[in-house]
Write a protein that holds these residues in place. Structure first.
Motif, PDB file in Angstrom:
ATOM      1  N   MET A   1      -6.309   7.246 -25.382  1.00  0.00           N
ATOM      2  CA  MET A   1      -7.512   7.288 -24.556  1.00  0.00           C
ATOM      3  C   MET A   1      -7.106   7.040 -23.098  1.00  0.00           C
ATOM      4  O   MET A   1      -6.413   6.077 -22.794  1.00  0.00           O
ATOM      5  N   PRO A   2      -7.539   7.911 -22.176  1.00  0.00           N
ATOM      6  CA  PRO A   2      -7.164   7.737 -20.772  1.00  0.00           C
ATOM      7  C   PRO A   2      -7.811   6.493 -20.163  1.00  0.00           C
ATOM      8  O   PRO A   2      -8.905   6.079 -20.557  1.00  0.00           O
ATOM      9  N   LYS A   3      -7.100   5.918 -19.189  1.00  0.00           N
ATOM     10  CA  LYS A   3      -7.596   4.723 -18.508  1.00  0.00           C
ATOM     11  C   LYS A   3      -8.781   5.096 -17.611  1.00  0.00           C
ATOM     12  O   LYS A   3      -8.739   6.081 -16.881  1.00  0.00           O
ATOM     13  N   VAL A   4      -9.852   4.308 -17.686  1.00  0.00           N
ATOM     14  CA  VAL A   4     -11.035   4.538 -16.856  1.00  0.00           C
ATOM     15  C   VAL A   4     -10.794   3.878 -15.496  1.00  0.00           C
ATOM     16  O   VAL A   4     -10.471   2.693 -15.419  1.00  0.00           O
ATOM     17  N   ILE A   5     -10.929   4.677 -14.460  1.00  0.00           N
ATOM     18  CA  ILE A   5     -10.688   4.182 -13.104  1.00  0.00           C
ATOM     19  C   ILE A   5     -12.007   4.100 -12.365  1.00  0.00           C
ATOM     20  O   ILE A   5     -12.780   5.059 -12.343  1.00  0.00           O
ATOM     21  N   ASP A   6     -12.258   2.960 -11.775  1.00  0.00           N
ATOM     22  CA  ASP A   6     -13.449   2.769 -10.948  1.00  0.00           C
ATOM     23  C   ASP A   6     -13.106   3.257  -9.537  1.00  0.00           C
ATOM     24  O   ASP A   6     -12.458   2.558  -8.759  1.00  0.00           O
ATOM     25  N   HIS A   7     -13.527   4.476  -9.219  1.00  0.00           N
ATOM     26  CA  HIS A   7     -13.163   5.089  -7.941  1.00  0.00           C
ATOM     27  C   HIS A   7     -13.747   4.339  -6.746  1.00  0.00           C
ATOM     28  O   HIS A   7     -13.095   4.233  -5.708  1.00  0.00           O
ATOM     29  N   ASP A   8     -14.953   3.830  -6.891  1.00  0.00           N
ATOM     30  CA  ASP A   8     -15.544   3.056  -5.789  1.00  0.00           C
ATOM     31  C   ASP A   8     -14.733   1.792  -5.526  1.00  0.00           C
ATOM     32  O   ASP A   8     -14.511   1.419  -4.373  1.00  0.00           O
ATOM     33  N   GLN A   9     -14.306   1.129  -6.598  1.00  0.00           N
ATOM     34  CA  GLN A   9     -13.479  -0.072  -6.440  1.00  0.00           C
ATOM     35  C   GLN A   9     -12.159   0.286  -5.761  1.00  0.00           C
ATOM     36  O   GLN A   9     -11.694  -0.434  -4.888  1.00  0.00           O
ATOM     37  N   ARG A  10     -11.565   1.383  -6.153  1.00  0.00           N
ATOM     38  CA  ARG A  10     -10.299   1.814  -5.533  1.00  0.00           C
ATOM     39  C   ARG A  10     -10.499   2.102  -4.047  1.00  0.00           C
ATOM     40  O   ARG A  10      -9.666   1.747  -3.232  1.00  0.00           O
ATOM     41  N   ARG A  11     -11.617   2.736  -3.706  1.00  0.00           N
ATOM     42  CA  ARG A  11     -11.904   2.994  -2.290  1.00  0.00           C
ATOM     43  C   ARG A  11     -12.027   1.681  -1.520  1.00  0.00           C
ATOM     44  O   ARG A  11     -11.523   1.553  -0.413  1.00  0.00           O
ATOM     45  N   ARG A  12     -12.728   0.710  -2.117  1.00  0.00           N
ATOM     46  CA  ARG A  12     -12.870  -0.604  -1.460  1.00  0.00           C
ATOM     47  C   ARG A  12     -11.504  -1.260  -1.276  1.00  0.00           C
ATOM     48  O   ARG A  12     -11.240  -1.869  -0.234  1.00  0.00           O
ATOM     49  N   GLU A  13     -10.650  -1.163  -2.281  1.00  0.00           N
ATOM     50  CA  GLU A  13      -9.301  -1.741  -2.187  1.00  0.00           C
ATOM     51  C   GLU A  13      -8.507  -1.077  -1.057  1.00  0.00           C
ATOM     52  O   GLU A  13      -7.823  -1.763  -0.290  1.00  0.00           O
ATOM     53  N   ILE A  14      -8.605   0.230  -0.957  1.00  0.00           N
ATOM     54  CA  ILE A  14      -7.894   0.959   0.106  1.00  0.00           C
ATOM     55  C   ILE A  14      -8.412   0.527   1.474  1.00  0.00           C
ATOM     56  O   ILE A  14      -7.641   0.307   2.413  1.00  0.00           O
ATOM     57  N   VAL A  15      -9.728   0.386   1.596  1.00  0.00           N
ATOM     58  CA  VAL A  15     -10.324  -0.052   2.858  1.00  0.00           C
ATOM     59  C   VAL A  15      -9.840  -1.463   3.217  1.00  0.00           C
ATOM     60  O   VAL A  15      -9.518  -1.743   4.374  1.00  0.00           O
ATOM     61  N   GLU A  16      -9.782  -2.357   2.243  1.00  0.00           N
ATOM     62  CA  GLU A  16      -9.302  -3.716   2.512  1.00  0.00           C
ATOM     63  C   GLU A  16      -7.851  -3.701   2.977  1.00  0.00           C
ATOM     64  O   GLU A  16      -7.474  -4.458   3.882  1.00  0.00           O
ATOM     65  N   VAL A  17      -7.032  -2.846   2.391  1.00  0.00           N
ATOM     66  CA  VAL A  17      -5.637  -2.709   2.821  1.00  0.00           C
ATOM     67  C   VAL A  17      -5.600  -2.193   4.258  1.00  0.00           C
ATOM     68  O   VAL A  17      -4.847  -2.707   5.095  1.00  0.00           O
ATOM     69  N   ALA A  18      -6.399  -1.180   4.552  1.00  0.00           N
ATOM     70  CA  ALA A  18      -6.438  -0.633   5.917  1.00  0.00           C
ATOM     71  C   ALA A  18      -6.872  -1.700   6.918  1.00  0.00           C
ATOM     72  O   ALA A  18      -6.282  -1.818   7.994  1.00  0.00           O
ATOM     73  N   LYS A  19      -7.880  -2.506   6.556  1.00  0.00           N
ATOM     74  CA  LYS A  19      -8.330  -3.593   7.449  1.00  0.00           C
ATOM     75  C   LYS A  19      -7.190  -4.552   7.747  1.00  0.00           C
ATOM     76  O   LYS A  19      -6.964  -4.948   8.895  1.00  0.00           O
ATOM     77  N   LYS A  20      -6.482  -4.941   6.699  1.00  0.00           N
ATOM     78  CA  LYS A  20      -5.379  -5.901   6.854  1.00  0.00           C
ATOM     79  C   LYS A  20      -4.292  -5.322   7.753  1.00  0.00           C
ATOM     80  O   LYS A  20      -3.808  -5.999   8.667  1.00  0.00           O
ATOM     81  N   LEU A  21      -3.925  -4.077   7.526  1.00  0.00           N
ATOM     82  CA  LEU A  21      -2.891  -3.448   8.348  1.00  0.00           C
ATOM     83  C   LEU A  21      -3.333  -3.328   9.804  1.00  0.00           C
ATOM     84  O   LEU A  21      -2.549  -3.595  10.720  1.00  0.00           O
ATOM     85  N   ILE A  22      -4.585  -2.937  10.020  1.00  0.00           N
ATOM     86  CA  ILE A  22      -5.101  -2.806  11.388  1.00  0.00           C
ATOM     87  C   ILE A  22      -5.158  -4.168  12.066  1.00  0.00           C
ATOM     88  O   ILE A  22      -4.779  -4.309  13.229  1.00  0.00           O
ATOM     89  N   ALA A  23      -5.618  -5.189  11.355  1.00  0.00           N
ATOM     90  CA  ALA A  23      -5.709  -6.533  11.932  1.00  0.00           C
ATOM     91  C   ALA A  23      -4.336  -7.057  12.329  1.00  0.00           C
ATOM     92  O   ALA A  23      -4.189  -7.742  13.344  1.00  0.00           O
ATOM     93  N   GLU A  24      -3.337  -6.736  11.537  1.00  0.00           N
ATOM     94  CA  GLU A  24      -1.994  -7.264  11.791  1.00  0.00           C
ATOM     95  C   GLU A  24      -1.205  -6.432  12.797  1.00  0.00           C
ATOM     96  O   GLU A  24      -0.401  -6.977  13.549  1.00  0.00           O
ATOM     97  N   GLY A  25      -1.425  -5.108  12.810  1.00  0.00           N
ATOM     98  CA  GLY A  25      -0.569  -4.279  13.651  1.00  0.00           C
ATOM     99  C   GLY A  25      -1.243  -3.215  14.468  1.00  0.00           C
ATOM    100  O   GLY A  25      -0.578  -2.372  15.068  1.00  0.00           O
ATOM    101  N   GLY A  26      -2.571  -3.208  14.482  1.00  0.00           N
ATOM    102  CA  GLY A  26      -3.287  -2.206  15.260  1.00  0.00           C
ATOM    103  C   GLY A  26      -3.465  -0.905  14.505  1.00  0.00           C
ATOM    104  O   GLY A  26      -3.051  -0.770  13.350  1.00  0.00           O
TER     105      GLY A  26
END
Length: 195
Positions: free
Chosen positions: A1-26
């Motif tokens: 059975m394929p793994k169910v991926i929560d795409h909205d959660q993944r988008r939020r995770e990507i956004v949080e990573v982008a925020k962290k990178l921008i906050a630290e390095g512009g």
């Protein structure tokens, strides 16, 4: 059975990573490669969630604006008009490390929004909403002065300008160094409006 991926959660995770990178390095630190690496995804995985870097940046910008809106909307509905105004102003000021980090991200993205009409539109909408809410709250404190009175608008514009300036200034100082000053400003402002 394929793994169910929560795409909205993944988008939020990507956004949080982008925020962290921008906050630290512009803005330049948030490359597609750095985002995919920091998020722990395989190369090319981001295309399943965003069209490209502009989509990630737009979602990041919107996320920071929504955080501010959430802080403002969670204020005590049973507060007096003065307490409600105080809480609203306080929610937009850089009074803790999370809000200061959000200010850092927003400041970087403000610069980017000059060349991006959609980001500029989102920010204008936020400012318009803030001003409308401020004029309503100031009018409620003053009691007999309508929200469209010039004096109410001037106070709302002052608060918006001070808030933006405080967020910028907070980035030039160690985290939290200006909090006492900002709280003193808010307290003085409330006395001036109420008195």
């Amino acid at each position: 059975m394929p793994k169910v991926i929560d795409h909205d959660q993944r988008r939020r995770e990507i956004v949080e990573v982008a925020k962290k990178l921008i906050a630290e390095g512009g803005f330049e630190a948030a490359t597609m490669r750095s985002i995919v690496t920091a998020a722990g995804f395989a190369n090319g995985a981001l295309k399943h969630y965003f069209d490209g870097k502009d989509g990630i940046i737009a979602a990041t910008f919107q996320s920071v604006l929504q955080e501010t809106e959430r802080r403002v909307s969670t204020l005590d509905p049973g507060a007096t008009p003065l307490e409600a105004l105080h809480g609203f102003v306080e929610a937009a000021m850089p009074l803790d490390s999370h809000r200061i980090t959000s200010a850092r991200v927003l400041l970087v993205l403000w610069e980017h929004s000059v060349a991006n009409p959609e980001l500029a539109r989102q920010y204008r909408e936020l400012l318009t909403m803030w001003r409308a809410e401020l004029t309503t709250r100031i009018s409620a404190v003053l009691g007999d002065v309508p929200s469209d009175a010039p004096t109410v608008g001037v106070l709302a514009d002052e608060i918006i300008s001070v808030t933006i300036g405080a967020n910028v200034a907070s980035l030039m100082h160690p985290v939290g160094e200006l909090v006492v000053r900002y709280n003193a400003y808010i307290d003085g402002l409330m006395k001036r409006i109420a008195g």
